[in-house]
Design an enzyme around this catalytic site. Structure first.
Site, short mmCIF file in Angstrom:
data_model
loop_
_atom_site.label_atom_id
_atom_site.label_comp_id
_atom_site.label_asym_id
_atom_site.label_seq_id
_atom_site.Cartn_x
_atom_site.Cartn_y
_atom_site.Cartn_z
N ASN A 104 9.55 -1.33 5.77
CA ASN A 104 9.17 -2.58 5.12
C ASN A 104 7.76 -3.03 5.56
O ASN A 104 7.01 -2.26 6.13
CB ASN A 104 10.21 -3.67 5.35
CG ASN A 104 10.39 -4.53 4.10
OD1 ASN A 104 9.43 -4.92 3.47
ND2 ASN A 104 11.64 -4.80 3.74
N HIS A 130 6.15 0.63 5.17
CA HIS A 130 6.92 1.85 5.45
C HIS A 130 6.21 2.86 6.35
O HIS A 130 6.22 4.08 6.07
CB HIS A 130 7.31 2.53 4.14
CG HIS A 130 8.31 1.76 3.32
ND1 HIS A 130 9.16 0.81 3.86
CD2 HIS A 130 8.61 1.80 1.98
CE1 HIS A 130 9.93 0.31 2.89
NE2 HIS A 130 9.61 0.88 1.75
N HIS A 204 15.97 5.39 2.52
CA HIS A 204 15.46 4.82 1.28
C HIS A 204 16.01 5.52 0.03
O HIS A 204 15.27 5.70 -0.95
CB HIS A 204 13.94 4.85 1.29
CG HIS A 204 13.27 3.77 0.51
ND1 HIS A 204 13.45 3.62 -0.85
CD2 HIS A 204 12.42 2.78 0.88
CE1 HIS A 204 12.72 2.59 -1.27
NE2 HIS A 204 12.09 2.06 -0.24
N SER A 205 17.30 5.90 0.05
CA SER A 205 17.86 6.52 -1.17
C SER A 205 17.90 5.52 -2.31
O SER A 205 18.19 4.35 -2.10
CB SER A 205 19.28 7.03 -0.90
OG SER A 205 19.22 8.21 -0.15
N TYR A 206 17.60 6.00 -3.51
CA TYR A 206 17.73 5.21 -4.74
C TYR A 206 19.02 5.67 -5.40
O TYR A 206 19.12 6.82 -5.83
CB TYR A 206 16.60 5.51 -5.72
CG TYR A 206 15.24 4.95 -5.43
CD1 TYR A 206 14.52 5.32 -4.29
CD2 TYR A 206 14.63 4.09 -6.34
CE1 TYR A 206 13.24 4.82 -4.08
CE2 TYR A 206 13.34 3.60 -6.13
CZ TYR A 206 12.65 3.97 -4.99
OH TYR A 206 11.39 3.49 -4.78
N GLN A 313 17.40 -4.77 2.79
CA GLN A 313 16.47 -4.93 1.68
C GLN A 313 17.17 -4.37 0.46
O GLN A 313 17.55 -3.19 0.42
CB GLN A 313 15.16 -4.15 1.96
CG GLN A 313 14.09 -4.31 0.90
CD GLN A 313 13.22 -5.57 1.08
OE1 GLN A 313 13.35 -6.27 2.09
NE2 GLN A 313 12.35 -5.84 0.13
N GLU A 341 18.57 -0.81 1.76
CA GLU A 341 17.87 -0.41 2.99
C GLU A 341 18.28 -1.32 4.13
O GLU A 341 17.77 -2.42 4.26
CB GLU A 341 16.36 -0.50 2.78
CG GLU A 341 15.83 0.28 1.59
CD GLU A 341 14.48 -0.26 1.11
OE1 GLU A 341 13.55 -0.38 1.91
OE2 GLU A 341 14.38 -0.59 -0.09
C1 GLA Z 1 10.69 -1.01 -0.59
C2 GLA Z 1 9.80 -2.15 -0.87
C3 GLA Z 1 9.46 -2.19 -2.30
C4 GLA Z 1 8.81 -0.90 -2.71
C5 GLA Z 1 9.72 0.23 -2.38
C6 GLA Z 1 9.06 1.55 -2.68
O1 GLA Z 1 11.94 -1.20 -1.09
O2 GLA Z 1 10.37 -3.39 -0.47
O3 GLA Z 1 8.58 -3.25 -2.55
O4 GLA Z 1 7.61 -0.73 -2.04
O5 GLA Z 1 10.09 0.19 -1.03
O6 GLA Z 1 8.50 1.61 -3.94
#
Ligand code: GLA
Length: 376
Positions: A104, A130, A204-206, A313, A341
């Site tokens: 973050n 990050h 940071h997995s989506y 997050q 996160e």
């Molecule tokens: C985190 C941040 C977002 C963005 C993503 C990556 O989640 O809080 O603002 O930067 O990473 O794109």
């Protein structure tokens, strides 16, 4: 006497080997590709007895794919990513990556420890994000495989040297990914340092639990165990206030569709262009506690997250704009993935009312997050 010791040793070796063979979670290793500067990257595929598969590469400790079953027992990949190493090197918005040293934002890339000032890269407009230009998402991790009775682990190690990316102290980092037969992935983070420094590690997995990355995630029902969140300024740095979620779009105490309030005319939603905020978790203790869940009704997949971290997050993929090519068909559209996160609060080094993010020599950084899958 010597004979007894020898027999005991044989017995121990035999038992250990048996535990290895008994492990119902397997690990397969395969070549993934070569980085632009010629490093060989390997993918380690953890597979449990039921069929869940989690693949991790030694570049960035990235989870490249995660296959979970739906309510009809169909296994599908539920995390966004790329099918080649070069995209991960050059255009990754942190898909699947380990994040450090500081996950973050840090305001203006500046912080101080014991009156000494440090300056970090400002890689997110005027702020640090990050870990900087080459954070832990872009380094090569050493990986070891370990087998237990009903789980298997990948132990990832990295030594971040003193002043790497501007952070003080040689930091020894260990991240352990463990997959078990209950469809749980446990991520343990450990670190120690030889000079006082700051640390905030996360994953940071989506996720897109539908398994169809052409769909957005707005129909997922999310629950977050937090009575308050951290409002931000227009550059996404927390103002220092902890604001109650009641009667705001940030109330996820009861499961709510991500899309329900995301378009509301609200200053905080506008700053994030959706959700991109840290929630202050209720009951922060050293034990794992329930943090958040997401449920996708189209597939029946339920993800629950447990952690001992103070914050999460919750980011709804608001920077995805259709320009990145999917590992399958098509491109990643706006809000086609969301991130959970677990972490310490953003900008903690500059906000003294937030939990401390500093790590001193002799102390051990130890945090843990568990991702649990099931179907409904
Ligand atoms: C985190 C941040 C977002 C963005 C993503 C990556 O989640 O809080 O603002 O930067 O990473 O794109």
């Amino acid at each position: 006497m010597k004979n007894i010791y020898f027999l005991l040793l044989l017995f121990l070796i035999f038992t250990c080997e048996n535990i290895n063979n008994m492990s119902l979670v397997t690990i397969e290793k395969q070549f993934f590709g070569e980085t632009l500067d010629g490093n060989e990257i390997y993918e380690y595929i953890l597979k449990n007895e039921k069929g869940m598969e989690v693949s991790v590469i030694n570049y960035g400790g990235i989870i490249t794919s995660w296959k979970a079953k739906d309510r009809d027992d169909n296994y599908q990949d539920i995390v966004l990513g790329f099918d080649n190493i070069n995209d991960y090197e050059t255009k990754n918005p942190y898909f699947g990556a380990l994040i450090g040293r500081y996950g973050n934002r840090i305001a203006k890339g500046k912080f101080s420890i014991d009156d000494k000032n440090y300056t970090l890269a400002t890689n997110n407009d005027e702020n640090h994000l990050h870990g900087g230009l080459k954070g832990f998402d872009k380094v090569i991790w050493n990986i070891e495989e370990i087998f237990h009775e009903s789980s298997a682990s990948l132990v990832l190690k990295y030594i971040s040297s003193d002043m790497e990316e501007g952070y003080p102290g040689n930091l020894n980092v260990k991240v352990i990914y463990t997959l078990n037969n209950n469809d749980e992935l446990i991520v343990k983070y450990e670190a120690d340092t030889d000079k006082t420094t700051i640390v905030n590690l996360t994953q940071h997995s989506y996720f897109n639990l539908s398994g169809d990355f052409n769909q957005d995630i707005l129909n997922h029902e999310v629950k977050i165990n937090a009575d308050s969140f951290l409002p931000v300024d227009s550059t996404l740095i927390p103002t220092g206030e902890k604001r109650e979620v009641f009667d705001t779009p940030f109330d996820f105490l009861q499961p709510k569709k991500i899309g329900r309030d995301i378009e509301m005319d609200n200053e905080q939603i506008n700053y994030g262009n959706g959700y991109d905020h840290c929630w202050v978790l209720n009951k922060h203790t050293d034990e794992l506690q329930f943090v958040a869940s997401a449920y996708d009704d189209s597939s029946g997949r339920l993800l629950e997250v447990y952690s001992n971290q103070p914050g999460i997050q919750f980011y709804t993929g608001n920077f995805l704009d259709g320009s990145l090519k999917s590992k399958y068909e098509g491109n990643y559209k706006f809000r086609s993935g969301f991130c959970f996160e677990t972490q310490n609060f953003p900008n903690s080094p500059n906000e003294h009312s937030f939990p401390s993010a500093s790590l001193r020599p002799g102390e051990k950084y130890l945090t843990q997050t568990k991702f649990k899958f099931s179907v409904k």
